[in-house]
Design an enzyme around this catalytic site. Structure first.
Site, PDB file in Angstrom:
ATOM      1  N   ASP A  57      -2.225  -2.606   1.338  1.00 51.15           N
ATOM      2  CA  ASP A  57      -2.150  -2.052  -0.015  1.00 51.15           C
ATOM      3  C   ASP A  57      -1.919  -3.177  -1.025  1.00 51.15           C
ATOM      4  O   ASP A  57      -1.420  -4.254  -0.672  1.00 51.15           O
ATOM      5  CB  ASP A  57      -0.988  -1.038  -0.080  1.00 51.15           C
ATOM      6  CG  ASP A  57      -1.152  -0.014  -1.193  1.00 51.15           C
ATOM      7  OD1 ASP A  57      -1.979  -0.241  -2.105  1.00 51.15           O
ATOM      8  OD2 ASP A  57      -0.446   1.008  -1.156  1.00 51.15           O
TER       9      ASP A  57
ATOM     10  N   ALA B 178      -0.321  -4.495  -4.949  1.00 47.25           N
ATOM     11  CA  ALA B 178       0.977  -4.393  -5.624  1.00 47.25           C
ATOM     12  C   ALA B 178       0.798  -4.860  -7.062  1.00 47.25           C
ATOM     13  O   ALA B 178      -0.144  -5.583  -7.382  1.00 47.25           O
ATOM     14  CB  ALA B 178       2.023  -5.250  -4.913  1.00 47.25           C
ATOM     15  N   ASP B 179       1.712  -4.421  -7.907  1.00 45.07           N
ATOM     16  CA  ASP B 179       1.670  -4.849  -9.310  1.00 45.07           C
ATOM     17  C   ASP B 179       2.508  -6.099  -9.535  1.00 45.07           C
ATOM     18  O   ASP B 179       2.174  -6.932 -10.367  1.00 45.07           O
ATOM     19  CB  ASP B 179       2.133  -3.693 -10.201  1.00 45.07           C
ATOM     20  CG  ASP B 179       1.230  -2.494 -10.009  1.00 45.07           C
ATOM     21  OD1 ASP B 179       0.020  -2.647 -10.237  1.00 45.07           O
ATOM     22  OD2 ASP B 179       1.709  -1.440  -9.570  1.00 45.07           O
TER      23      ASP B 179
ATOM     24  N   GLU C  18       1.798   6.170  -1.351  1.00 40.52           N
ATOM     25  CA  GLU C  18       1.790   4.774  -0.865  1.00 40.52           C
ATOM     26  C   GLU C  18       3.079   4.463  -0.112  1.00 40.52           C
ATOM     27  O   GLU C  18       3.070   3.788   0.917  1.00 40.52           O
ATOM     28  CB  GLU C  18       1.625   3.804  -2.039  1.00 40.52           C
ATOM     29  CG  GLU C  18       0.219   3.825  -2.612  1.00 40.52           C
ATOM     30  CD  GLU C  18       0.061   2.997  -3.870  1.00 40.52           C
ATOM     31  OE1 GLU C  18      -1.055   2.553  -4.138  1.00 40.52           O
ATOM     32  OE2 GLU C  18       1.054   2.795  -4.591  1.00 40.52           O
TER      33      GLU C  18
ATOM     34  N   GLY D 220      -1.215   2.280 -10.621  1.00 34.33           N
ATOM     35  CA  GLY D 220      -2.373   3.147 -10.393  1.00 34.33           C
ATOM     36  C   GLY D 220      -1.990   4.605 -10.171  1.00 34.33           C
ATOM     37  O   GLY D 220      -2.853   5.459 -10.035  1.00 34.33           O
TER      38      GLY D 220
ATOM     39  N   GLY E  47      -5.957   1.353  -5.566  1.00 34.25           N
ATOM     40  CA  GLY E  47      -6.079   0.317  -6.604  1.00 34.25           C
ATOM     41  C   GLY E  47      -7.297  -0.555  -6.340  1.00 34.25           C
ATOM     42  O   GLY E  47      -7.990  -0.394  -5.336  1.00 34.25           O
ATOM     43  N   SER E  48      -7.543  -1.494  -7.254  1.00 34.64           N
ATOM     44  CA  SER E  48      -8.785  -2.265  -7.179  1.00 34.64           C
ATOM     45  C   SER E  48      -8.810  -3.226  -5.992  1.00 34.64           C
ATOM     46  O   SER E  48      -9.864  -3.428  -5.379  1.00 34.64           O
ATOM     47  CB  SER E  48      -9.011  -3.022  -8.487  1.00 34.64           C
ATOM     48  OG  SER E  48      -7.932  -3.889  -8.758  1.00 34.64           O
ATOM     49  N   THR E  49      -7.661  -3.816  -5.617  1.00 37.67           N
ATOM     50  CA  THR E  49      -7.648  -4.741  -4.474  1.00 37.67           C
ATOM     51  C   THR E  49      -7.876  -3.955  -3.188  1.00 37.67           C
ATOM     52  O   THR E  49      -8.640  -4.372  -2.316  1.00 37.67           O
ATOM     53  CB  THR E  49      -6.309  -5.504  -4.420  1.00 37.67           C
ATOM     54  OG1 THR E  49      -5.955  -5.899  -5.744  1.00 37.67           O
ATOM     55  CG2 THR E  49      -6.419  -6.740  -3.546  1.00 37.67           C
TER      56      THR E  49
HETATM   57  C1  5RP Z   1      -1.437   1.964  -7.183  1.00 39.87           C
HETATM   58  C2  5RP Z   1      -0.840   0.657  -6.800  1.00 39.87           C
HETATM   59  C3  5RP Z   1      -1.754  -0.502  -6.702  1.00 39.87           C
HETATM   60  O1  5RP Z   1      -1.664  -1.037  -5.423  1.00 39.87           O
HETATM   61  C4  5RP Z   1      -1.336  -1.521  -7.702  1.00 39.87           C
HETATM   62  O2  5RP Z   1      -1.370  -0.920  -8.976  1.00 39.87           O
HETATM   63  C5  5RP Z   1      -2.241  -2.746  -7.669  1.00 39.87           C
HETATM   64  O3  5RP Z   1      -3.477  -2.424  -8.223  1.00 39.87           O
HETATM   65  P1  5RP Z   1      -4.658  -3.473  -8.328  1.00 39.87           P
HETATM   66  O4  5RP Z   1      -5.017  -3.876  -6.931  1.00 39.87           O
HETATM   67  O5  5RP Z   1      -5.759  -2.702  -9.018  1.00 39.87           O
HETATM   68  O6  5RP Z   1      -4.193  -4.641  -9.164  1.00 39.87           O
HETATM   69  O7  5RP Z   1       0.340   0.526  -6.561  1.00 39.87           O
HETATM   70  O8  5RP Z   1      -0.466   2.970  -7.250  1.00 39.87           O
END
Ligand code: 5RP
Length: 233
Positions: free
Chosen positions: A89, A91-92, A112, A106, A35-37
């Protein structure tokens, strides 16, 4: 992912990611989220690698693997490194109080969760917009299912109260995970008992894994407008 294009959320994500990357020490085995973070975190680890820090990493997606390789970061597998020291990692959603999570928007939730489960510390990096009272309020629960019989699996998930949408990719084709499966986005609305829901979903034949991460979080690093916060269960 080096451009933040003036997006204030991107700036916060980057701050949280850099803070988490500073926890990585010489010789560690590191789980690389997706994901982007997480991309900001990998970028920062790439910078530290170029400065001479040496560690090895297990990526949670092909995308993160590609990014890490581009920085020269050493990638290993569970065959040689079954125990991970720290997994970082995104998270949403993060539920305040329990620090349970929804992950997988993502599409990398299965790998994950395997990497998180094999880690001594699971550090979650988010901007403040991801904190919620109850999971599911703003985002669906992604559920990875086998393509064979998915219609039957979906009906059983609907019976638990979900409205389901099939995940599509940017071109409008069926989204295929790194494991070759599909994702059903399951809209439950605000979830009051995520532990029970997780159990019920995982009991359905055809469900491979869910985006509910229950009791796995060691720490959440939240980047907010008034600074960085560290939350622990
Ligand atoms: C991917 C995920 C990501 O960690 C989650 O979607 C967060 O994404 P972002 O950092 O782009 O907001 O679980 O499977």
């Amino acid at each position: 992912m080096s451009s933040q294009s003036g997006d204030p959320r991107a700036k916060l994500k980057r701050q949280a990611a850099i803070e988490a990357a500073s926890m990585v020490q010489e010789g560690m085995v590191v789980g690389l989220g997706s994901g982007s973070t997480s991309a900001y975190m990998i970028e920062e680890l790439g910078r530290r690698w170029a400065e001479g820090l040496r560690f090895c990493a297990i990526p949670t997606s092909e995308h993160s693997a590609e990014q890490a390789r581009a920085h020269g970061i050493k990638l290993v597998t569970f065959a040689s490194h079954p125990q991970i020291d720290i997994d970082i990692d995104g998270a949403d959603e993060v539920e305040l109080g329990t620090l349970n999570l929804i992950k997988g928007l993502g599409g990398a939730l299965f790998r994950e969760k395997i990497v998180a489960a094999a880690s001594r510390r699971f550090v979650v990096v988010v901007d403040e917009s991801k904190l919620v009272e109850h999971l599911g309020h703003h985002v669906p629960v992604p559920v990875e299912v086998t393509t064979f019989g998915w219609e039957s699996t979906a009906r059983q998930i609907e019976a638990l109260g979900a409205r389901i949408t099939q995940r599509l990719d940017r071109s409008g084709n069926l989204f295929v995970t790194d494991g070759g499966n599909m994702i059903l986005d399951c809209h439950f609305g605000a979830i009051t008992d995520s532990v029970a829901l997780s159990r019920r979903l995982r009991a359905i034949v055809g469900v491979i894994e869910t985006g509910l991460f229950i009791g796995r979080t060691s720490e959440v690093i939240v980047a907010a407008h008034d600074g960085l916060k560290h939350l622990e269960p």
